[in-house]
Design an enzyme around this catalytic site. Structure first.
Site, PDB file in Angstrom:
ATOM      1  N   PHE A 111       0.377  -1.227   0.133  1.00 29.35           N
ATOM      2  CA  PHE A 111      -0.247   0.136   0.357  1.00 29.35           C
ATOM      3  C   PHE A 111       0.746   0.785  -0.087  1.00 29.35           C
ATOM      4  O   PHE A 111       0.087   2.322  -0.455  1.00 29.35           O
ATOM      5  CB  PHE A 111      -0.928   0.404   1.287  1.00 29.35           C
ATOM      6  CG  PHE A 111      -1.844   1.213   1.713  1.00 29.35           C
ATOM      7  CD1 PHE A 111      -2.489   1.247   0.191  1.00 29.35           C
ATOM      8  CD2 PHE A 111      -1.696   1.744   2.433  1.00 29.35           C
ATOM      9  CE1 PHE A 111      -3.611   2.390   0.560  1.00 29.35           C
ATOM     10  CE2 PHE A 111      -2.614   3.203   2.696  1.00 29.35           C
ATOM     11  CZ  PHE A 111      -3.671   3.106   1.753  1.00 29.35           C
ATOM     12  N   TYR A 112       2.233   0.818   0.431  1.00 29.78           N
ATOM     13  CA  TYR A 112       2.784   2.223   0.582  1.00 29.78           C
ATOM     14  C   TYR A 112       2.758   2.986  -1.000  1.00 29.78           C
ATOM     15  O   TYR A 112       3.846   2.109  -1.732  1.00 29.78           O
ATOM     16  CB  TYR A 112       4.252   1.547   0.935  1.00 29.78           C
ATOM     17  CG  TYR A 112       4.101   2.027   2.464  1.00 29.78           C
ATOM     18  CD1 TYR A 112       2.864   2.225   3.515  1.00 29.78           C
ATOM     19  CD2 TYR A 112       5.194   1.211   3.330  1.00 29.78           C
ATOM     20  CE1 TYR A 112       2.966   1.533   4.832  1.00 29.78           C
ATOM     21  CE2 TYR A 112       4.874   0.010   4.785  1.00 29.78           C
ATOM     22  CZ  TYR A 112       3.837   0.622   5.567  1.00 29.78           C
ATOM     23  OH  TYR A 112       3.387   0.809   6.555  1.00 29.78           O
ATOM     24  N   THR A 113       2.780   4.035  -0.833  1.00 36.18           N
ATOM     25  CA  THR A 113       3.661   4.597  -1.590  1.00 36.18           C
ATOM     26  C   THR A 113       2.527   4.412  -3.760  1.00 36.18           C
ATOM     27  O   THR A 113       3.167   3.690  -4.111  1.00 36.18           O
ATOM     28  CB  THR A 113       5.033   5.921  -2.176  1.00 36.18           C
ATOM     29  OG1 THR A 113       5.735   4.510  -2.478  1.00 36.18           O
ATOM     30  CG2 THR A 113       5.423   6.463  -1.115  1.00 36.18           C
TER      31      THR A 113
END
Length: 369
Positions: A62-64
């Site tokens: 989900f990160y960036t």
């Protein structure tokens, strides 16, 4: 306590650094784009961590919008550090709006998420695969059996959970042990001087059932860094993401603001920064295997890692403990030592132990339990 001193994660043989490198800001896309770093900006941060002996790297699909995993994979490959690094990623959040099975903790999404993560990371396995958030829907045994299949397939080395209720984590570990499925070794939760709620249930549960806790946001979203002061007119003064709308989501109370004064006093007495004291306190708390720290530059990361270069004296730790303590609410008051001493034990002192006695906590269940 140098960064190249390693500690077992939960009841496993996996050794990790006391500080893990959080890479939520590696990349410039998606939800975390406002504070993101490009590949070239991320590289010196990552290399500084490895050069100082760190081996525990944390990311998530989900990160960036997936860029974090891609950048981490590139940097690991450049450093030829795949065998050395304990690579952690997480799944749960949807990566394809409109597809009902592109998020959550069901088997279909778990397998798809892992395959996508492996592709972005440029590896054929991850050392630690975590359920990112409890989805309130998927049966826990479905999650456990999928973890077990992925471990047996060689695509995952260890399994764990992040941001789940304590009862869920207890149920998962108990079922895994009694059904001879892959056990959970890691529980990732928010923990700091301004957010100590996990001590009520999660911490004793983890110590009893063999979870090693990794603490995220040990600086309380940056609040404990020393950048901020209470402004009567504006409510918050300082330079950092807490000063921007939606900066952290952390609800700040008068108790939190009062905590800054003893934190600053302790830091001054030790000749270190407030951030270093806050990180040191978390990393050296009972039951905490590692604290996850991020950075916007290699120098900032170096300053944070110096939090392990000093010992927090017992008398100063006590000041912080008392200033940050939160009284238990509702039913939890029934479990406090004061309540039990006065009502359960009728004020009679109990629990005296002979010299040299040490309680043993069972961290496993026998096959036929």
């Amino acid at each position: 306590m140098a960064l190249d001193q390693y500690y077992l994660l939960g009841t496993s043989g996996l050794r990790v650094s006391r500080l893990a490198l959080g890479t939520m800001n590696f990349g410039t896309g998606g939800y975390h784009a406002a504070y993101g770093k490009t590949l070239d900006e991320s590289r010196p941060i990552f290399r500084r961590y490895l050069d100082d002996g760190g081996n525990f790297v944390d990311t998530a699909d989900f990160y960036t919008a997936g860029e974090s995993e891609t950048i981490v994979g590139r940097l690991v490959a450049e450093a030829k550090a795949r065998d050395r690094v304990v690579l952690t990623t997480k799944f749960t959040n949807s990566v394809a709006p409109g597809d009902p099975n592109a998020g959550g903790n069901g088997r279909k999404h778990m397998i798809r998420a892992l395959e996508d993560s492996l592709h972005r990371l440029g590896t054929d396995y991850v050392d630690l695969f975590l359920l990112h958030t409890w989805d309130r829907l998927t049966p826990v045994d479905e999650v456990l059996r999928t973890f077990d299949d992925l471990v047996r397939a060689g695509k995952v080395r260890y399994a764990g959970l992040s941001d789940v209720p304590s009862w869920y984590a207890a149920q998962a570990q108990t079922l895994a042990r009694t059904q001879s499925l892959t056990p959970m070794i890691n529980l990732q939760l928010p923990y700091s001087l301004v957010e100590r709620q996990l001590e009520v249930e999660h911490l004793p549960m983890a110590q009893t059932l063999g979870y090693g806790i990794t603490a995220w946001s040990p600086l309380g979203g940056g609040f404990l860094s020393g950048k901020y002061r209470h402004d009567a007119a504006r409510g918050l003064a300082g330079d950092g993401r807490l000063s921007t709308p939606g900066g952290s989501g952390l609800p700040l109370t008068e108790r939190d603001w009062r905590l800054l004064e003893p934190l600053e006093s302790v830091a001054n007495q030790l000749g270190v920064t407030m951030a270093q004291v806050a990180v040191n306190w978390v990393a050296t708390q009972p039951g905490i295997s590692s604290a996850i720290v991020g950075a916007s530059s290699a120098d900032q990361l170096g300053s944070t890692m110096a939090a392990l270069d000093f010992e927090l004296p017992a008398e100063l730790r006590k000041i912080l403990d008392e200033a940050s303590a939160v009284a238990p609410e509702s039913v939890y008051r029934m479990f406090t030592p004061g309540y039990q001493s006065q009502l359960v034990n009728a004020g009679v002192k109990v629990g005296d132990e002979p010299d040299g006695y040490r309680a043993v906590v069972r961290n496993w269940l026998p096959q036929n339990a």
